[in-house]
Design a protein around this motif. Structure first.
Motif, PDB file in Angstrom:
ATOM      1  N   UNK A   1      16.579  -6.837 -14.932  1.00 62.08           N
ATOM      2  CA  UNK A   1      16.307  -6.841 -13.491  1.00 62.08           C
ATOM      3  C   UNK A   1      14.888  -6.366 -13.193  1.00 62.08           C
ATOM      4  N   UNK A   2      14.385  -5.383 -13.969  1.00 61.70           N
ATOM      5  CA  UNK A   2      13.029  -4.900 -13.716  1.00 61.70           C
ATOM      6  C   UNK A   2      12.000  -6.011 -13.851  1.00 61.70           C
ATOM      7  N   UNK A   3      12.200  -6.891 -14.846  1.00 66.42           N
ATOM      8  CA  UNK A   3      11.270  -8.005 -15.035  1.00 66.42           C
ATOM      9  C   UNK A   3      11.309  -8.944 -13.839  1.00 66.42           C
ATOM     10  N   UNK A   4      12.507  -9.197 -13.290  1.00 60.84           N
ATOM     11  CA  UNK A   4      12.617 -10.063 -12.120  1.00 60.84           C
ATOM     12  C   UNK A   4      11.960  -9.428 -10.904  1.00 60.84           C
ATOM     13  N   UNK A   5      12.116  -8.120 -10.743  1.00 61.70           N
ATOM     14  CA  UNK A   5      11.480  -7.423  -9.618  1.00 61.70           C
ATOM     15  C   UNK A   5       9.971  -7.569  -9.699  1.00 61.70           C
ATOM     16  N   UNK A   6       9.427  -7.351 -10.888  1.00 62.84           N
ATOM     17  CA  UNK A   6       7.978  -7.480 -11.050  1.00 62.84           C
ATOM     18  C   UNK A   6       7.522  -8.916 -10.784  1.00 62.84           C
ATOM     19  N   UNK A   9       8.377  -9.634  -6.673  1.00 61.09           N
ATOM     20  CA  UNK A   9       7.992  -8.673  -5.635  1.00 61.09           C
ATOM     21  C   UNK A   9       6.616  -9.056  -5.081  1.00 61.09           C
ATOM     22  N   UNK A  10       6.636 -10.001  -4.156  1.00 63.89           N
ATOM     23  CA  UNK A  10       5.413 -10.523  -3.549  1.00 63.89           C
ATOM     24  C   UNK A  10       5.573 -10.450  -2.026  1.00 63.89           C
ATOM     25  N   UNK A  11       4.484 -10.531  -1.281  1.00 65.64           N
ATOM     26  CA  UNK A  11       4.623 -10.564   0.186  1.00 65.64           C
ATOM     27  C   UNK A  11       5.392 -11.803   0.628  1.00 65.64           C
ATOM     28  N   UNK A  12       6.332 -11.629   1.559  1.00 70.28           N
ATOM     29  CA  UNK A  12       7.119 -12.768   2.024  1.00 70.28           C
ATOM     30  C   UNK A  12       7.777 -12.504   3.357  1.00 70.28           C
ATOM     31  N   UNK A  13       8.043 -13.552   4.133  1.00 68.22           N
ATOM     32  CA  UNK A  13       8.675 -13.400   5.446  1.00 68.22           C
ATOM     33  C   UNK A  13      10.132 -12.964   5.340  1.00 68.22           C
ATOM     34  N   UNK A  14      10.646 -12.441   6.454  1.00 71.06           N
ATOM     35  CA  UNK A  14      12.075 -12.113   6.538  1.00 71.06           C
ATOM     36  C   UNK A  14      12.887 -13.269   7.123  1.00 71.06           C
ATOM     37  N   UNK A  15      12.222 -14.305   7.541  1.00 74.83           N
ATOM     38  CA  UNK A  15      12.838 -15.539   8.005  1.00 74.83           C
ATOM     39  C   UNK A  15      13.857 -15.337   9.120  1.00 74.83           C
TER      40      UNK A  15
END
Length: 458
Positions: A1-6, A9-15
């Motif tokens: 999971x840590x690899x997926x978070x890294x 984990x980018x800027x993105x809208x909440x839609x």
């Protein structure tokens, strides 16, 4: 999971919309276009589901340094009356526009008071506001009325006044119970205050009480989140909003978020631990995760909407009511008629002056083209149901190649399945709903913004 978070984990809208506000095209928008789309939506929505109404009440007595909302800090309560006057003038302007076309009185199915701090306003002023609103409208057959209260200044009279107008939902902003965290975000409120207003709401008859909690705040740890969740569970609210803190100090008007240093904030990996700790405790206590950031007990209407596939998401967040017209009143409020968006003036004094002059106090807007509306539906389905389908032939060969390339990374990571007719998000992909929606966001992907517009997705 840590690899997926890294990785994600980018800027993105909440839609809460598509297109998202930074990518609205003002060149497509005019007051004439807005009124035309508004009247068309009203003619469809009012006679069937009714309409939705959001009223922004922007005043707060103190600044919470985690807050990115449009607000004005003051202890001068003389501002209440003039602002209510402006709201009612704006409402009357809209009612005149709609009824001049021969339409019936607005039927309000959904009504929400947000802020700011709605409980900044006295019960008498709230009574005056709602009396004025309903002097030109009637409740729809099925209603969902809610409001946001601050535990420190919500009185039993506040709760009773709004209950008498049909409000059955109330949300109390808790954020966190740890004293160090509370000092950092300038939100000091003891558990006893939250318990008192929760008990009052139940005694009066509110059927859906929500507590707002935030993870990712400065100085939070797994132990402090655990303590906050345990305290919350003793009060057993019907809903819990468990939000990721959006650190956006670069946005104009939210400089209060610079009240602590970045080093005081949890890292992406640490935030994920905070979320998973809270989620596991809530699920063990019988709460069900709904969409993104929300949990509800099985008796609550939000859970039932998920089960019935009627869950909706708009500028107010997740909702059980879907109408064709959401009208926003007040400074910075956003209206949505599906085919167009419009936002009011953000500056409070400008809003009041324009509203009192009988103008529509519009700042900007966007008229959705056919592609906007198609993509909006896909993003809305993903955010609400975790899946979406589209008719064969919806994409050109080039469009499908581009979209498929974006989705393949999520598929390889085991977060979703997709084919030429749709996609389904796996449970492992739920924490990355925002990222998945970004694959469909043509305006974001085309613009490739070079400056930060959104908070991190994790």
């Amino acid at each position: 999971m840590n690899a997926l978070i890294q990785k994600y984990n980018v800027p993105g809208p909440r839609y809460t919309s598509y297109p998202t506000v930074p990518f609205w095209d003002d060149s497509t928008f005019s007051e004439t276009a807005w009124v035309r789309n508004l009247r068309r939506a009203f003619s469809v929505s009012n006679s069937t589901t009714g309409i939705s109404l959001y009223i922004h009440l922007p005043y707060c007595e103190s600044l919470c340094t985690f807050c990115g909302c449009n607000k004005r800090i003051t202890r001068n309560h003389n501002v209440e009356g003039p602002y209510i006057d402006a709201l009612l003038t704006e409402w009357n302007t809209y009612c005149d526009l709609l009824q001049s076309a021969g339409s019936e009185r607005p039927r309000i199915a959904e009504l929400h008071l947000g802020g700011g701090t709605p409980s900044f306003f006295s019960p008498d002023q709230l009574n005056r506001l709602l009396t004025g609103i309903f002097s030109q409208a009637t409740p729809a057959e099925s209603t969902d009325y809610g409001w946001e209260g601050h535990p420190n200044n919500t009185t039993r009279e506040h709760l009773q006044t709004l209950y008498d107008f049909g409000f059955r939902r109330v949300s109390f902003g808790v954020q966190d119970y740890d004293p160090k965290v509370q000092r950092a975000i300038h939100r000091i409120q003891p558990f006893e205050n939250v318990k008192q207003v929760t008990d009052w709401a139940r005694q009066i008859g509110y059927t859906s009480i929500s507590h707002d909690l935030v993870f990712g705040l400065p100085f939070q740890t797994a132990d402090t989140i655990t303590d906050t969740i345990y305290k919350t569970l003793t009060l057993r609210p019907d809903r819990i909003a468990f939000y990721s803190y959006a650190h956006v100090p670069w946005i104009e008007g939210v400089n209060g978020q610079r009240g602590f240093q970045d080093k005081d904030l949890p890292t992406g990996d640490q935030k994920r631990i905070l979320y998973e700790t809270g989620r596991d405790l809530l699920e063990q206590a019988g709460y069900v995760e709904i969409g993104m950031d929300h949990f509800a007990l099985p008796h609550d209407s939000l859970y039932k909407a998920l089960e019935n596939k009627t869950l909706h998401r708009n500028f107010m967040g997740y909702t059980t009511t879907q109408t064709r017209l959401l009208l926003g009143l007040g400074a910075s409020s956003i209206s949505d008629v599906w085919s167009a968006f419009a936002q009011n003036e953000k500056d409070l004094d400008t809003y009041i002056n324009r509203a009192n002059a009988g103008e529509l106090p519009l700042l900007r807007g966007h008229v959705l083209d056919d592609q906007d509306q198609f993509l909006r539906r896909q993003i809305l389905n993903i955010m609400c149901q975790g899946q979406t389908q589209w008719p064969l032939g919806s994409w050109s060969r080039k469009e499908w190649e581009v979209l498929s390339a974006r989705l393949e990374s999520f598929w390889l990571d085991g977060l979703l399945d997709y084919d030429v007719e749709g996609l389904r998000v796996h449970s492992e992909g739920r924490p990355f709903l925002r990222n998945i929606c970004m694959a469909f966001d043509e305006r974001l992907n085309y613009a490739q913004p070079q400056t930060r517009l959104f908070s991190q997705t994790v």
